[in-house]
Design a protein around this motif. Structure first.
Motif, short mmCIF file in Angstrom:
data_model
loop_
_atom_site.label_atom_id
_atom_site.label_comp_id
_atom_site.label_asym_id
_atom_site.label_seq_id
_atom_site.Cartn_x
_atom_site.Cartn_y
_atom_site.Cartn_z
N GLY A 21 51.19 0.33 -8.08
CA GLY A 21 52.11 0.37 -9.21
C GLY A 21 53.54 0.34 -8.75
O GLY A 21 53.83 0.23 -7.56
N ASP A 22 54.45 0.45 -9.69
CA ASP A 22 55.89 0.43 -9.43
C ASP A 22 56.40 1.86 -9.48
O ASP A 22 56.32 2.53 -10.51
CB ASP A 22 56.58 -0.42 -10.49
CG ASP A 22 58.09 -0.50 -10.30
OD1 ASP A 22 58.62 0.14 -9.36
OD2 ASP A 22 58.74 -1.18 -11.11
N ALA A 81 55.79 4.70 -16.67
CA ALA A 81 54.43 4.51 -17.18
C ALA A 81 53.42 4.46 -16.04
O ALA A 81 52.36 5.09 -16.11
CB ALA A 81 54.36 3.22 -18.01
N ASP A 82 53.76 3.71 -14.97
CA ASP A 82 52.84 3.61 -13.83
C ASP A 82 52.64 4.96 -13.15
O ASP A 82 51.53 5.34 -12.79
CB ASP A 82 53.38 2.61 -12.80
CG ASP A 82 53.23 1.16 -13.26
OD1 ASP A 82 52.70 0.94 -14.37
OD2 ASP A 82 53.66 0.26 -12.51
N VAL A 83 53.73 5.68 -12.95
CA VAL A 83 53.65 6.97 -12.27
C VAL A 83 52.90 8.00 -13.12
O VAL A 83 52.03 8.72 -12.62
CB VAL A 83 55.06 7.49 -11.91
CG1 VAL A 83 54.99 8.92 -11.36
CG2 VAL A 83 55.73 6.57 -10.89
N SER A 84 53.23 8.05 -14.39
CA SER A 84 52.55 9.00 -15.28
C SER A 84 51.05 8.74 -15.34
O SER A 84 50.24 9.67 -15.34
CB SER A 84 53.13 8.92 -16.70
OG SER A 84 54.48 9.32 -16.70
N SER A 94 60.65 14.87 -12.22
CA SER A 94 60.77 15.07 -13.66
C SER A 94 59.47 14.72 -14.37
O SER A 94 59.04 15.43 -15.29
CB SER A 94 61.92 14.23 -14.21
OG SER A 94 63.16 14.65 -13.65
N LEU A 95 58.83 13.65 -13.95
CA LEU A 95 57.55 13.26 -14.54
C LEU A 95 56.45 14.27 -14.19
O LEU A 95 55.60 14.58 -15.02
CB LEU A 95 57.15 11.86 -14.07
CG LEU A 95 58.00 10.71 -14.62
CD1 LEU A 95 57.71 9.41 -13.86
CD2 LEU A 95 57.75 10.53 -16.11
#
Length: 323
Positions: A66-67, A72-75, A101-102
């Motif tokens: 992912g990026d 969105a990818d990290v979450s 933060s996520l």
């Protein structure tokens, strides 16, 4: 105080980097202690380092592509894990701010290890002004001002310099004066008077110490672990090289004053190795020494010795061991 949950599902950022590989190796070796180990990597890295990625998959590591700049990818990646290990390199350390933060709002993540491996960035009052420390300091500032550490527990694993690099041969001609051990030439450039003590951690041991920290329960919201493999001096390192290779080496010294002068010139000239001079000046000044190390807090894992490190370096450089 409620004790933090023991990490069981580990997601690693920066696994394909220099120290990341040693850390993921240690995690794989200890994978029976965890339910799941995964790495987050970019599409470009997954393609350019396909062999390494495939090796990880074959070892039971989940690979999430992912990026890192996509929330969105990290979450989405966080959903299957409870602990984040960041091993992001020096130039991209600030990418940890959104990652933190996520993680703080994730329903599953309860533990975060920022990329702190290396020199202590809060060793003393002078640390705040050291140029190589600024991004790590910014990450700590973000944590202390914006992250609820009662929910997201933080561990900083401060290892000091990597001995593998310090006792190696300096291949950049302009940086030889910052210390070098040339096995084939039997030549060394030592820092300071050669008697100044510094604490080092082998790159293998960074992974070993991280695994030990993960397996050690803690109630601390913000845990700072100052750990290392061994403490030695430039003269002692040289003596070990001479013992193992047989025979006297040619040695010269870069005084602390000279090192400071080279450091100043490097920064003024915007040299890509400016940080090398600063960090080695900090180590020579004693910026890795403490009244006691924290290895005991995580079970005193078995670590490598100076003798083992020198033997490895001799083999890496193609030298011959005495006897």
């Amino acid at each position: 105080m409620v004790e933090a949950s023991i990490p069981k599902k580990i997601l690693l950022f920066g696994a394909t980097g220099v120290i990341g590989k040693d850390i993921v190796d240690a995690l794989v070796e200890a994978q029976s202690s965890f339910e799941k180990i995964g790495i987050f990597t970019s599409p470009g890295t997954a393609k350019s380092k396909a062999d390494f990625i495939e090796k990880l998959k074959n070892s039971g590591v989940e690979v999430v592509v992912g990026d890192v700049n996509s929330a969105a990818d990290v979450s989405k990646a966080y959903e299957g894990y409870d602990t984040v290990i960041s091993v992001l390199g020096r130039n991209v350390l600030l990418a940890q701010v959104p990652l933190l933060s996520l993680a703080a709002t994730s329903p599953t993540i309860h533990t975060f290890y920022p990329s702190e491996y290396g020199t202590d960035i809060e060793y003393n009052a002078a640390s705040a002004a050291e140029k190589p420390h600024q991004m790590k300091l910014a990450v700590r500032k973000h944590i202390r001002e914006n992250i609820d550490t009662a929910k997201l527990h933080i561990t900083y694993l401060v290892t000091g310099p990597y001995s593998d690099l310090y006792i190696g041969k300096m291949h950049h001609d302009a940086a030889v004066e910052a210390g070098s051990f040339d096995v084939l030439g039997k030549k060394a450039v030592l820092l300071g008077t050669g008697q100044e003590r510094a604490s080092f951690t082998t790159m293998r041991d960074v992974g070993v110490l991280l695994v030990a920290a993960l397996k050690t329960s803690t109630a601390e919201k913000e845990r700072l672990l100052k750990v290392n493999s061994f403490t030695t001096t430039p003269n002692a390192i040289l003596a070990e090289f001479e013992r193992q290779t047989g025979g006297k080496w040619e040695a010269r010294y870069t005084s602390l004053d000279k090192l400071k002068e080279l450091e100043k010139q490097a920064w003024e000239g915007q040299s890509p190795i400016s940080a090398v001079y600063t960090l080695r000046r900090i180590w020579t000044e004693g910026g890795t020494l403490y009244e006691g190390r924290d290895n005991g807090k995580i079970g005193e894992p078995g670590l490598e010795t100076l003798e083992e490190q020198v033997r490895k370096q001799i083999q890496i450089q193609g030298g011959t061991l005495n006897g």
